[in-house]
Each structure stands twice: as C-alpha cells, then as structure tokens.
Design a protein around this motif. Sequence first.
Motif, mmCIF file in Angstrom:
data_model
loop_
_atom_site.group_PDB
_atom_site.id
_atom_site.type_symbol
_atom_site.label_atom_id
_atom_site.label_comp_id
_atom_site.label_asym_id
_atom_site.label_seq_id
_atom_site.Cartn_x
_atom_site.Cartn_y
_atom_site.Cartn_z
ATOM 1 N N GLU A 52 0.823 -1.212 0.000
ATOM 2 C CA GLU A 52 0.000 0.000 0.000
ATOM 3 C C GLU A 52 0.859 1.265 0.000
ATOM 4 O O GLU A 52 1.963 1.287 0.547
ATOM 5 N N LYS A 53 0.310 2.308 -0.567
ATOM 6 C CA LYS A 53 0.969 3.610 -0.601
ATOM 7 C C LYS A 53 0.715 4.355 0.708
ATOM 8 O O LYS A 53 -0.261 4.091 1.412
ATOM 9 N N ILE A 54 1.601 5.296 0.994
ATOM 10 C CA ILE A 54 1.452 6.158 2.172
ATOM 11 C C ILE A 54 1.447 7.596 1.682
ATOM 12 O O ILE A 54 2.324 7.993 0.906
ATOM 13 N N ASN A 55 0.463 8.376 2.131
ATOM 14 C CA ASN A 55 0.402 9.752 1.640
ATOM 15 C C ASN A 55 1.610 10.563 2.116
ATOM 16 O O ASN A 55 2.272 10.208 3.103
ATOM 17 N N PHE A 56 1.878 11.637 1.426
ATOM 18 C CA PHE A 56 3.108 12.399 1.616
ATOM 19 C C PHE A 56 3.283 12.876 3.059
ATOM 20 O O PHE A 56 4.358 12.744 3.649
ATOM 21 N N LEU A 57 2.231 13.452 3.650
ATOM 22 C CA LEU A 57 2.345 14.012 5.000
ATOM 23 C C LEU A 57 2.676 12.935 6.028
ATOM 24 O O LEU A 57 3.513 13.129 6.911
ATOM 25 N N TYR A 59 4.057 9.990 5.376
ATOM 26 C CA TYR A 59 5.391 9.456 5.066
ATOM 27 C C TYR A 59 6.470 10.383 5.623
ATOM 28 O O TYR A 59 7.466 9.926 6.207
ATOM 29 N N ASP A 60 6.246 11.671 5.488
ATOM 30 C CA ASP A 60 7.178 12.659 6.023
ATOM 31 C C ASP A 60 7.276 12.542 7.540
ATOM 32 O O ASP A 60 8.371 12.630 8.116
ATOM 33 N N LYS A 61 6.153 12.325 8.191
ATOM 34 C CA LYS A 61 6.120 12.155 9.645
ATOM 35 C C LYS A 61 6.917 10.916 10.059
ATOM 36 O O LYS A 61 7.690 10.950 11.030
ATOM 37 N N LEU A 62 6.757 9.821 9.311
ATOM 38 C CA LEU A 62 7.482 8.587 9.598
ATOM 39 C C LEU A 62 8.993 8.785 9.462
ATOM 40 O O LEU A 62 9.768 8.325 10.307
ATOM 41 N N ILE A 63 9.399 9.479 8.405
ATOM 42 C CA ILE A 63 10.825 9.727 8.174
ATOM 43 C C ILE A 63 11.417 10.578 9.291
ATOM 44 O O ILE A 63 12.536 10.327 9.766
ATOM 45 N N LYS A 64 10.662 11.579 9.754
ATOM 46 C CA LYS A 64 11.144 12.440 10.847
ATOM 47 C C LYS A 64 11.333 11.633 12.138
ATOM 48 O O LYS A 64 12.303 11.826 12.869
ATOM 49 N N LYS A 65 10.391 10.743 12.394
ATOM 50 C CA LYS A 65 10.494 9.917 13.607
ATOM 51 C C LYS A 65 11.612 8.880 13.468
ATOM 52 O O LYS A 65 12.285 8.542 14.451
ATOM 53 N N LEU A 66 11.824 8.404 12.266
ATOM 54 C CA LEU A 66 12.946 7.501 12.015
ATOM 55 C C LEU A 66 14.265 8.215 12.297
ATOM 56 O O LEU A 66 15.196 7.623 12.863
ATOM 57 N N TRP A 67 14.345 9.481 11.913
ATOM 58 C CA TRP A 67 15.552 10.264 12.164
ATOM 59 C C TRP A 67 15.797 10.408 13.670
ATOM 60 O O TRP A 67 16.941 10.343 14.128
ATOM 61 N N GLU A 68 14.735 10.581 14.440
ATOM 62 C CA GLU A 68 14.871 10.649 15.895
ATOM 63 C C GLU A 68 15.454 9.342 16.435
ATOM 64 O O GLU A 68 16.319 9.346 17.316
ATOM 65 N N LEU A 69 14.965 8.223 15.918
ATOM 66 C CA LEU A 69 15.493 6.919 16.338
ATOM 67 C C LEU A 69 16.965 6.778 15.962
ATOM 68 O O LEU A 69 17.762 6.221 16.719
ATOM 69 N N LYS A 70 17.318 7.302 14.808
ATOM 70 C CA LYS A 70 18.709 7.263 14.349
ATOM 71 C C LYS A 70 19.618 8.044 15.299
ATOM 72 O O LYS A 70 20.804 7.730 15.451
ATOM 73 N N GLN A 71 19.064 9.061 15.952
ATOM 74 C CA GLN A 71 19.819 9.868 16.922
ATOM 75 C C GLN A 71 19.835 9.225 18.314
ATOM 76 O O GLN A 71 20.169 9.870 19.301
ATOM 77 N N ASN A 72 19.453 7.960 18.396
ATOM 78 C CA ASN A 72 19.450 7.198 19.656
ATOM 79 C C ASN A 72 18.300 7.549 20.593
ATOM 80 O O ASN A 72 18.273 7.108 21.740
ATOM 81 N N ARG A 73 17.347 8.347 20.126
ATOM 82 C CA ARG A 73 16.216 8.673 21.007
ATOM 83 C C ARG A 73 15.361 7.424 21.202
ATOM 84 O O ARG A 73 14.979 6.766 20.225
ATOM 85 N N PRO A 74 15.051 7.059 22.435
ATOM 86 C CA PRO A 74 14.263 5.852 22.685
ATOM 87 C C PRO A 74 12.898 5.915 22.008
ATOM 88 O O PRO A 74 12.265 6.975 21.962
ATOM 89 N N ILE A 75 12.434 4.777 21.530
ATOM 90 C CA ILE A 75 11.155 4.705 20.822
ATOM 91 C C ILE A 75 10.009 5.220 21.691
ATOM 92 O O ILE A 75 9.066 5.857 21.199
ATOM 93 N N GLN A 76 10.094 4.996 23.002
ATOM 94 C CA GLN A 76 9.007 5.442 23.892
ATOM 95 C C GLN A 76 8.874 6.956 23.899
ATOM 96 O O GLN A 76 7.771 7.494 23.977
ATOM 97 N N TYR A 77 10.008 7.665 23.811
ATOM 98 C CA TYR A 77 9.953 9.122 23.747
ATOM 99 C C TYR A 77 9.528 9.589 22.354
ATOM 100 O O TYR A 77 8.855 10.621 22.210
ATOM 101 N N VAL A 78 9.913 8.842 21.351
ATOM 102 C CA VAL A 78 9.549 9.197 19.972
ATOM 103 C C VAL A 78 8.032 9.142 19.785
ATOM 104 O O VAL A 78 7.430 10.028 19.172
#
Length: 300
Positions: A52-57, A59-78
């Motif tokens: 399935e496709k994901i709308n732009f907004l 998808y953008d939100k998911l990428i931003k949260k992925l970036w937070e995870l990449k910075q070691n931020r715990p998933i619970q805080y994300v």
Amino acid sequence: MGSFQKFYRIFQNTLKDLYPEPKELESLFFLLTTHVFQCDKTTILLRLSKKEKINFLTYDKLIKKLWELKQNRPIQYVIGHAYFFGMEFVVNEKVFIPRPETEELVYWILQDYKDYNHNNLVQVFDIGTGSGCISITLKKKKPEIVHIHAIDSDQNALDIARKNAKLHNVKISLNNVDILKNGISIPKKMNKNYVNIIVSNPPYVRLSEKKFLHPNIVQYEPFQALFVPDDDPLIFYKKISFWIKKKLTGFVYVYFEINQFIYLDIIDFLKKTGFFNIEIKKDFQGFFRMVRAVYYANGE
C-alpha cells in the motif's frame, strides 16, 4: 508518495547498525507504525503485503520519527508513550521509561497482597514515582487500597504522573517531596492499624557504570532518575529507611528495585538497620534486581 514496503526497507537500512538484533528492529518498526497509523500489528502486516501507498504528509512524519530513532532517542519518547502491565503510559524525557524489571517488582507486591491482614487498611508510598506507573498499576489492580502516595522530587515528573492517573481514571495522591532533604512532612505519623507498603525504584546506577549503559539511556533519560555517586550508592535506600523509622508506625513492607552489582551491600545495610524477613529475587534476565523486607516501626 512512499509505500509501506519502501519505508520498511529504509527503516531497516537506517537502524540496522544501531539495533543489530533483528527482533528488536522489527519490534521498533511495529511500535512506530502502529502508533502513527493508530492500528494493530496485523493491519500493518496486511498493508505491507499489499504494498500500500502512504500519503506524503504521513510518510514525512514517519521519516522524521525515524531520524529521531537514528539519533538514539528511545522509541518510547519518539511515540510519547510506553507500556507497563499492558497499560499505556504517557512518557517524555522528564521521566524514566518503565521497564520489565519494575513490572516484576509490582507483580511481587500483588502476589503478596493476598497475604496481608485485610482487617487493616492498606496504604502505599511510591517513592520516586516518575511516570506514576507503579502507583497507578497498584491502584488499578487493587482499588481497595485506601491511600497511594506517589512521591517525587521533580514537579515535571509529577505532572506526567497526573496525566497518567487521569488517563487510567484512578485517584492517587501526588506529593512533591525530595527524600534526600530534611524536613519531610509527608506523611504525618500513621495509625498502627495501617498496613504500610513502601515501594521504590530509586536511582541506583553508579556513575562509574555509566559507560556500560546503552547510549539512548545516557543521552535522553533523566540523569537524576538514574545515577548515584560511587562513594554512596545506597544513598536513597538509606534515606528511605531512616524516613520509615521516623515517620511510620507498625509493620512496614518494603519493596526495592536494586543494582544487581551491589545487592550484598543492600542486604547488609537492611539487616544492620533492623529489617527482617529479607528476601532477594532475580529478574527475568537472571540478575538480583529486587528485594523485599519488613520493618516494625515504633515511630520516633
């Protein structure tokens, strides 16, 4: 516009070095996506299989949260919440993330609860309540507990605990008290007919052990909820014990989460302070992580 499959691939590639264990990585993926899409894991799996496709907004939100995870931020805080005893709790960087070991400590209290003298009123003091997960779970599971005093030195933490109490529709007493300072006026001396339960998951990691912790713990979780000085690692257990002797009367049942590396020191301190029926228990990982003891307080 992205797709579930594309995001899944990007997610895996971005975090595989930080989280080399495949099961942990999968768990993070489903925690994030079920939160963002407000659905269950099965729904995400179906959307993945259907590409399935994901709308732009979104998808953008998911990428931003992925970036937070990449910075070691715990998933619970994300995602802004954590699970404890199957219940959802609001969390942010002001509070320590609830852990499975603490669930085991609460389970121990619940198992013992049936053995208490129920001709007496039961009250609980949760010292260093943080998110309020211990107090709220106990009140939810045992609504007949008369008073639960959730105590913390940080007003920001108490604000989170208040939100969680409201979320779960339970009434607990929230008290802004620093157990390390003198002049604690909460509670007043209590009736001997009360069954008093003290539970605490205080700071217990020595500063010298900081290097052994995962970076996401050190970088994001509140320092004051984690660390104690190397030269006095039992500081919180001492203060709580002296507070019990000074403020309470009658039998007091104490449940502490502890540092597995100095459990013998904790047992020795409790014995010397007059506690009895001391029992230590391992957590699910096989570490000595919790202790139960009894004290008879005359009140001073």
